[in-house]
Design an enzyme around this catalytic site. Sequence first.
Site, PDB file in Angstrom:
ATOM      1  N   ARG A   1      68.050 104.271  39.564  1.00  0.00           N
ATOM      2  CA  ARG A   1      69.375 103.946  40.097  1.00  0.00           C
ATOM      3  C   ARG A   1      69.423 104.319  41.581  1.00  0.00           C
ATOM      4  O   ARG A   1      69.238 105.476  41.945  1.00  0.00           O
ATOM      5  CB  ARG A   1      70.473 104.670  39.305  1.00  0.00           C
ATOM      6  CG  ARG A   1      70.491 104.274  37.838  1.00  0.00           C
ATOM      7  CD  ARG A   1      71.616 104.928  37.072  1.00  0.00           C
ATOM      8  NE  ARG A   1      72.917 104.414  37.494  1.00  0.00           N
ATOM      9  CZ  ARG A   1      74.071 104.871  37.004  1.00  0.00           C
ATOM     10  NH1 ARG A   1      74.075 105.838  36.098  1.00  0.00           N
ATOM     11  NH2 ARG A   1      75.214 104.361  37.421  1.00  0.00           N
TER      12      ARG A   1
ATOM     13  N   SER B   1      77.143  99.499  45.737  1.00  0.00           N
ATOM     14  CA  SER B   1      77.939 100.386  44.879  1.00  0.00           C
ATOM     15  C   SER B   1      78.992 101.092  45.720  1.00  0.00           C
ATOM     16  O   SER B   1      78.698 101.584  46.810  1.00  0.00           O
ATOM     17  CB  SER B   1      77.043 101.431  44.208  1.00  0.00           C
ATOM     18  OG  SER B   1      77.826 102.414  43.559  1.00  0.00           O
TER      19      SER B   1
ATOM     20  N   SER C   1      83.893  96.681  44.441  1.00  0.00           N
ATOM     21  CA  SER C   1      84.686  97.615  43.629  1.00  0.00           C
ATOM     22  C   SER C   1      85.704  98.393  44.457  1.00  0.00           C
ATOM     23  O   SER C   1      85.839  99.608  44.323  1.00  0.00           O
ATOM     24  CB  SER C   1      83.766  98.600  42.885  1.00  0.00           C
ATOM     25  OG  SER C   1      82.702  97.936  42.257  1.00  0.00           O
TER      26      SER C   1
ATOM     27  N   ASP D   1      83.282  97.341  35.372  1.00  0.00           N
ATOM     28  CA  ASP D   1      83.066  97.943  34.052  1.00  0.00           C
ATOM     29  C   ASP D   1      83.868  97.228  32.974  1.00  0.00           C
ATOM     30  O   ASP D   1      83.351  96.879  31.912  1.00  0.00           O
ATOM     31  CB  ASP D   1      83.422  99.433  34.075  1.00  0.00           C
ATOM     32  CG  ASP D   1      82.379 100.256  34.830  1.00  0.00           C
ATOM     33  OD1 ASP D   1      81.298  99.711  35.133  1.00  0.00           O
ATOM     34  OD2 ASP D   1      82.643 101.431  35.108  1.00  0.00           O
TER      35      ASP D   1
ATOM     36  N   ASN E   1      76.382  94.231  40.778  1.00  0.00           N
ATOM     37  CA  ASN E   1      76.192  95.672  40.562  1.00  0.00           C
ATOM     38  C   ASN E   1      76.108  96.063  39.089  1.00  0.00           C
ATOM     39  O   ASN E   1      75.811  97.207  38.771  1.00  0.00           O
ATOM     40  CB  ASN E   1      77.227  96.514  41.336  1.00  0.00           C
ATOM     41  CG  ASN E   1      78.624  96.424  40.780  1.00  0.00           C
ATOM     42  OD1 ASN E   1      78.922  95.577  39.931  1.00  0.00           O
ATOM     43  ND2 ASN E   1      79.498  97.287  41.252  1.00  0.00           N
TER      44      ASN E   1
END
Length: 426
Positions: A124, A170, A198, A314, A337
């Site tokens: 990650r 991110s 995001s 999400d 992402n």
Amino acid sequence: MKQLRLEPVVQVRGEINIPGSKSISNRALLLATLAQGKTTLTNLLDSDDIRHMLASLKQLGVNYRLSQDNTVCELDGLGGVISSESAQELFLGNAGTAMRPLCAALTLGQGEFTLTGEPRMEERPIGDLVDALRQLGANVVYLKNDGFPPLTINATGLNGGDVEIAGDLSSQFLTALLMVAPLAKGSVNIHVKGELVSKPYIDITLALMAQFGVTVINHDYARFEIVAGQRYVSPGKVLVEGDASSASYFLAAGAIKGGEVKVTGVGRLSIQGDVKFADVLEKMGADIEWGDDYIIARGSQLTAVDLDMNHIPDAAMTIATAALFAKGTTVIRNIYNWRIKETDRLAAMATELRKVGAEVEEGNDYIKITPPAVINTAEIDTYNDHRMAMCFSMLAFADCGITINDPDCTSKTFPDYFKQFASLQG
């Protein structure tokens, strides 16, 4: 390997109080640590990711007291930076919401800190954050692969100045930088390169920083100004909102097989962008009712949507499985992402949807889902990813039911998810 068989469910009805938000819990714990004074956090999430953060804070000398059920934490703030006279090695599992902010926070003080995690954590990326910290004078060394944990921080404090950070992979990198900027040695000007993904998660960060007494000047998410000389001061009490991403499964259940499902702990006053998941369900045809701290979903025939869901990455996963119950082809766009989360969620989602008969097109940053005439039962692999397990519980609403492999992976954010899910049936 443990398996959980979910038999077909005819209708769902009930009320669920959503456990605390993972994003808010770990941000609030770190800000409370850096703040002056004692902070009592209520409705703290009790899950693996939060335990990794708490264990690390304890190892770093932070004093706190947890209630018996681990949902109330009284924490004594350090009133400044984290330092250590001895070298520290912290294991952070697969908790991105602990790894990224702690990496940034530990550059502020003095000491040697090594951050490690599970094998997936080593895949990650953290390079964009480390590049930004290095621009402000941080000494960070990668121990295996450039741009990825594990890493060692040789901390001597963080300088002020201008810093560039990539925003297109991110939002956690920008969140981490924002939270430490007030404690740098001078004013910090953060310039965001690329389109910020995001954005609602940045709003969570800014709202919590304000709650702890710090002002950030936001220039339309392209530049952020943090004036030197500010400090975090405990607001005394912090209520952690329910996790809006976790609410998505129950709202989808109501939309697919309601009945009526009410989730409490999130609502129109929520600071989390993922509550906008309910708007997507409404576009698909569900009946949605909003209160200040609750949302109700009632079922109807769902129809497909074609939407950019970058703002709710999400919760958008839940749309992917809800799409199996919608008329037409659903397209979820601008979700690159997904690929750098707990697993490569785009590839995993496409693979598992095909198992139940869906026609799936997996693009670099999108997924197209056409439901089959009849959904097949299958054994769903979860890739040690909590959200894969919870998303595919929606397949209990098919006539054939579904089997979930490794259901306990939900412990990352929602340890008793399947118990709560079962409570809605009937």
